[in-house]
Write an enzyme that holds these catalytic residues in place. Structure first.
Site, mmCIF file in Angstrom:
data_model
loop_
_atom_site.group_PDB
_atom_site.id
_atom_site.type_symbol
_atom_site.label_atom_id
_atom_site.label_comp_id
_atom_site.label_asym_id
_atom_site.label_seq_id
_atom_site.Cartn_x
_atom_site.Cartn_y
_atom_site.Cartn_z
ATOM 1 N N LYS A 137 0.862 -1.186 0.000
ATOM 2 C CA LYS A 137 0.000 0.000 0.000
ATOM 3 C C LYS A 137 0.893 1.228 0.000
ATOM 4 C CE LYS A 137 -0.186 1.950 3.662
ATOM 5 N NZ LYS A 137 -0.217 2.533 5.031
ATOM 6 N N ALA B 282 8.771 -5.274 7.165
ATOM 7 C CA ALA B 282 7.712 -5.131 8.187
ATOM 8 C C ALA B 282 7.835 -3.784 8.894
ATOM 9 C CB ALA B 282 7.809 -6.265 9.204
ATOM 10 N N ALA B 283 6.733 -3.352 9.482
ATOM 11 C CA ALA B 283 6.669 -2.076 10.219
ATOM 12 C C ALA B 283 7.276 -0.959 9.379
ATOM 13 C CB ALA B 283 7.377 -2.197 11.567
ATOM 14 N N GLY C 264 5.271 1.108 6.945
ATOM 15 C CA GLY C 264 4.375 2.131 6.399
ATOM 16 C C GLY C 264 3.776 1.784 5.048
ATOM 17 N N ILE C 265 4.027 0.561 4.562
ATOM 18 C CA ILE C 265 3.436 0.138 3.293
ATOM 19 C C ILE C 265 2.456 -1.020 3.528
ATOM 20 C CG2 ILE C 265 5.090 1.073 1.646
ATOM 21 C CD1 ILE C 265 6.611 -1.577 1.765
ATOM 22 N N GLY C 266 1.963 -1.099 4.752
ATOM 23 C CA GLY C 266 0.834 -1.971 5.048
ATOM 24 C C GLY C 266 1.104 -3.452 4.915
ATOM 25 N N GLY C 267 2.347 -3.869 5.066
ATOM 26 C CA GLY C 267 2.672 -5.296 4.894
ATOM 27 C C GLY C 267 1.710 -6.214 5.624
ATOM 28 N N GLY C 268 1.617 -6.033 6.923
ATOM 29 C CA GLY C 268 0.765 -6.907 7.730
ATOM 30 C C GLY C 268 -0.704 -6.755 7.373
ATOM 31 N N SER D 140 -1.995 -5.763 4.469
ATOM 32 C CA SER D 140 -2.268 -6.324 3.146
ATOM 33 C C SER D 140 -2.253 -7.854 3.204
ATOM 34 C CB SER D 140 -1.241 -5.799 2.128
ATOM 35 O OG SER D 140 -1.699 -6.027 0.813
ATOM 36 N N ASP E 283 -5.639 -0.178 8.327
ATOM 37 C CA ASP E 283 -5.418 -0.258 6.878
ATOM 38 C C ASP E 283 -6.098 -1.467 6.232
ATOM 39 O OD1 ASP E 283 -3.958 2.022 6.283
ATOM 40 O OD2 ASP E 283 -2.018 1.080 6.639
HETATM 41 C C1 LIG Z 1 -0.721 5.275 9.050
HETATM 42 C C2 LIG Z 1 -1.538 4.325 8.205
HETATM 43 O O1 LIG Z 1 -0.704 3.303 7.691
HETATM 44 C C3 LIG Z 1 -2.141 5.085 7.025
HETATM 45 O O2 LIG Z 1 -2.573 4.266 5.980
HETATM 46 C C4 LIG Z 1 -2.619 3.653 9.022
HETATM 47 O O3 LIG Z 1 -3.505 4.625 9.540
HETATM 48 C C5 LIG Z 1 -2.082 2.777 10.121
HETATM 49 O O4 LIG Z 1 -2.659 1.554 9.914
HETATM 50 P P1 LIG Z 1 -2.262 0.259 10.783
HETATM 51 O O5 LIG Z 1 -0.785 0.109 10.825
HETATM 52 O O6 LIG Z 1 -3.116 -0.851 10.243
HETATM 53 O O7 LIG Z 1 -2.734 0.740 12.184
HETATM 54 P P2 LIG Z 1 -3.274 -0.040 13.461
HETATM 55 O O8 LIG Z 1 -2.449 -1.274 13.668
HETATM 56 O O9 LIG Z 1 -4.742 -0.148 13.384
HETATM 57 O O10 LIG Z 1 -2.940 1.028 14.579
HETATM 58 C C6 LIG Z 1 -1.657 1.217 15.132
HETATM 59 C C7 LIG Z 1 -1.696 2.449 16.020
HETATM 60 O O11 LIG Z 1 -1.673 3.640 15.216
HETATM 61 C C8 LIG Z 1 -2.487 4.660 15.745
HETATM 62 N N1 LIG Z 1 -3.540 4.997 14.772
HETATM 63 C C9 LIG Z 1 -3.798 4.202 13.701
HETATM 64 C C10 LIG Z 1 -4.744 4.552 12.761
HETATM 65 C C11 LIG Z 1 -5.450 5.757 12.958
HETATM 66 N N2 LIG Z 1 -6.380 6.133 12.091
HETATM 67 N N3 LIG Z 1 -5.201 6.538 14.030
HETATM 68 C C12 LIG Z 1 -4.249 6.187 14.940
HETATM 69 O O12 LIG Z 1 -4.016 6.899 15.894
HETATM 70 C C13 LIG Z 1 -3.047 4.110 17.040
HETATM 71 O O13 LIG Z 1 -2.164 4.518 18.060
HETATM 72 C C14 LIG Z 1 -2.956 2.594 16.864
HETATM 73 O O14 LIG Z 1 -2.833 1.933 18.079
HETATM 74 N N1 LIG Z 2 1.914 -10.649 8.266
HETATM 75 C C1 LIG Z 2 2.754 -9.822 8.902
HETATM 76 N N2 LIG Z 2 3.765 -9.235 8.238
HETATM 77 C C2 LIG Z 2 4.588 -8.369 8.874
HETATM 78 N N3 LIG Z 2 4.499 -8.061 10.166
HETATM 79 C C3 LIG Z 2 3.513 -8.608 10.871
HETATM 80 C C4 LIG Z 2 2.591 -9.494 10.273
HETATM 81 N N4 LIG Z 2 1.700 -9.863 11.209
HETATM 82 C C5 LIG Z 2 2.041 -9.225 12.331
HETATM 83 N N5 LIG Z 2 3.142 -8.492 12.171
HETATM 84 C C6 LIG Z 2 3.747 -7.623 13.197
HETATM 85 O O1 LIG Z 2 3.215 -6.301 12.976
HETATM 86 C C7 LIG Z 2 4.202 -5.287 13.055
HETATM 87 C C8 LIG Z 2 3.857 -4.173 12.028
HETATM 88 O O2 LIG Z 2 4.110 -4.616 10.724
HETATM 89 P P1 LIG Z 2 3.365 -4.130 9.389
HETATM 90 O O3 LIG Z 2 4.145 -4.715 8.271
HETATM 91 O O4 LIG Z 2 1.918 -4.411 9.472
HETATM 92 O O5 LIG Z 2 3.671 -2.617 9.344
HETATM 93 P P2 LIG Z 2 3.016 -1.195 9.446
HETATM 94 O O6 LIG Z 2 4.143 -0.226 9.413
HETATM 95 O O7 LIG Z 2 2.066 -1.164 10.612
HETATM 96 O O8 LIG Z 2 2.234 -0.934 8.153
HETATM 97 P P3 LIG Z 2 1.326 0.350 7.947
HETATM 98 O O9 LIG Z 2 1.739 1.400 8.944
HETATM 99 O O10 LIG Z 2 1.537 0.784 6.554
HETATM 100 O O11 LIG Z 2 -0.046 -0.200 8.157
HETATM 101 C C9 LIG Z 2 5.531 -5.996 12.824
HETATM 102 O O12 LIG Z 2 6.519 -5.487 13.672
HETATM 103 C C10 LIG Z 2 5.248 -7.493 13.091
HETATM 104 O O13 LIG Z 2 5.811 -7.942 14.302
#
Ligand SMILES: C[C@](O)(CO)[C@H](O)COP(=O)(O)OP(=O)(O)OC[C@H]1O[C@@H](n2ccc(N)nc2=O)[C@H](O)[C@@H]1O
Ligand SMILES: Nc1ncnc2c1ncn2[C@@H]1O[C@H](COP(=O)(O)OP(=O)(O)OP(=O)(O)O)[C@@H](O)[C@H]1O
Length: 279
Positions: free
Chosen positions: A10, A92-93, A95-99, A101, A130
């Protein structure tokens, strides 16, 4: 029968943070696309649930109930079995939504394997903000905290380069460090005749999470500068909460040349050329 699913990366072309709800979650206005770089999943019928994580970016990704793929399976069919293989290509972690997606691809794949309906967007928020956006990967506008998905404009031909410098950025920490939560929303994306016109429009929009992410991971500045320096780069910006940044180019040739040069200069960075996909 083996069911297969692709989990595309993403990319938040814009990410405006417009407010904060009483529960702490932030309201967003974001133009999102998906690209042909991503993870691959396969699903086979089985008595119990199992998950094997393979591929070049498998290190550190949990292979148990902590994985979003496992959580997606539990949400879709509590107690049901499947043998799932997740081939990780995305950092992972990042910002491209790995988990997210991966979770969405698991929902698509398992819904076919188990012949069940997909849940509504609101139910999917429990997996991650996401996940609703990732369920049907195509250009879209994301609002609310991630549950409101509006169709995006038709995208012009373009190519991207994604760079992740190998630094994990914590999404909650970046949201927490935001100076202002009530920033202006994004104007309605109008649709554009070319990547250059689109990049000009995007250049007047923002990723509000870029300044706090940059403060947490200063290397993001070096990544943006490196992209900006490549010939043909129309715009360089961070995706999501970082640290992955993208450059936009008019042609695949420009993006491939930039990828080759950046890989030579920074063999320690993940550098990937990509084009948008709709699924
Ligand atoms: C930054 C984006 O990647 C933009 O697409 C998303 O909003 C984040 O999506 P994500 O990683 O799937 O987020 P989540 O795992 O649901 O949330 C992680 C943490 O980010 C913060 N969070 C997330 C989404 C949102 N709209 N507001 C927030 O404040 C919250 O502290 C939450 O506990
Ligand atoms: N399928 C998976 N792939 C990667 N990480 C995963 C997965 N499932 C759980 N995780 C955990 O979730 C954490 C966040 O990883 P993810 O790839 O979802 O990144 P993200 O930065 O939150 O993506 P975004 O912010 O774009 O939504 C990782 O540190 C990992 O431990």
């Amino acid at each position: 029968m083996t069911v297969e699913a692709f989990a595309p990366a993403k990319v938040n072309l814009t990410l405006h943070v417009t407010g904060q709800r009483p529960d702490g979650y932030h309201t967003l206005d974001s133009l999102v696309i998906f690209v042909d770089a991503g993870d691959r999943l396969s699903f086979d019928a089985a008595e119990t649930l199992s998950l094997t994580v393979t591929g070049p970016r498998a290190d550190g990704v949990p292979g148990d109930a902590r994985n979003l793929v496992w959580k997606a399976a539990d949400l879709l069919g509590p107690g049901r079995g499947a043998a799932i293989v997740l081939e990780k290509h995305l950092p992972a972690a990042a910002g491209i939504g790995g988990g997210s997606s991966d979770a969405a691809a698991a929902l698509r794949g398992l819904a076919r394997l188990w012949e069940v309906d997909l849940p509504e967007a609101a139910e999917l928020l429990a997996l991650g903000a996401d996940v609703p956006a990732c369920l049907k990967p195509r250009p879209l506008r994301m609002q609310g905290v991630g549950e409101t998905i509006l169709p995006g404009p038709e995208m012009p031909a373009m190519a991207l380069v994604l760079i992740n410098p190998g630094v994990e950025v914590s999404t909650p920490a970046v949201f927490k460090a935001l100076d202002r939560k009530d920033n202006p929303a994004m104007p309605t994306p109008p649709g554009w005749a070319s990547a250059a016109v689109m990049a000009h429009w995007l250049g007047r929009q923002r990723n509000d999470l870029e300044p706090p992410a940059l403060a947490q991971a200063p290397v993001i500045g070096a990544v943006l500068a490196a992209l900006d320096d490549t010939p043909g780069c129309l715009l360089a910006r961070m995706s999501g909460s970082g640290a992955t940044c993208f450059g936009i180019y008019e042609t695949n040739e420009d993006a491939t040349a930039a990828t080759d040069a950046l890989r030579r200069a920074r063999p320690d960075w993940w550098v990937q050329a990509a084009v948008p996909v709709s699924m």
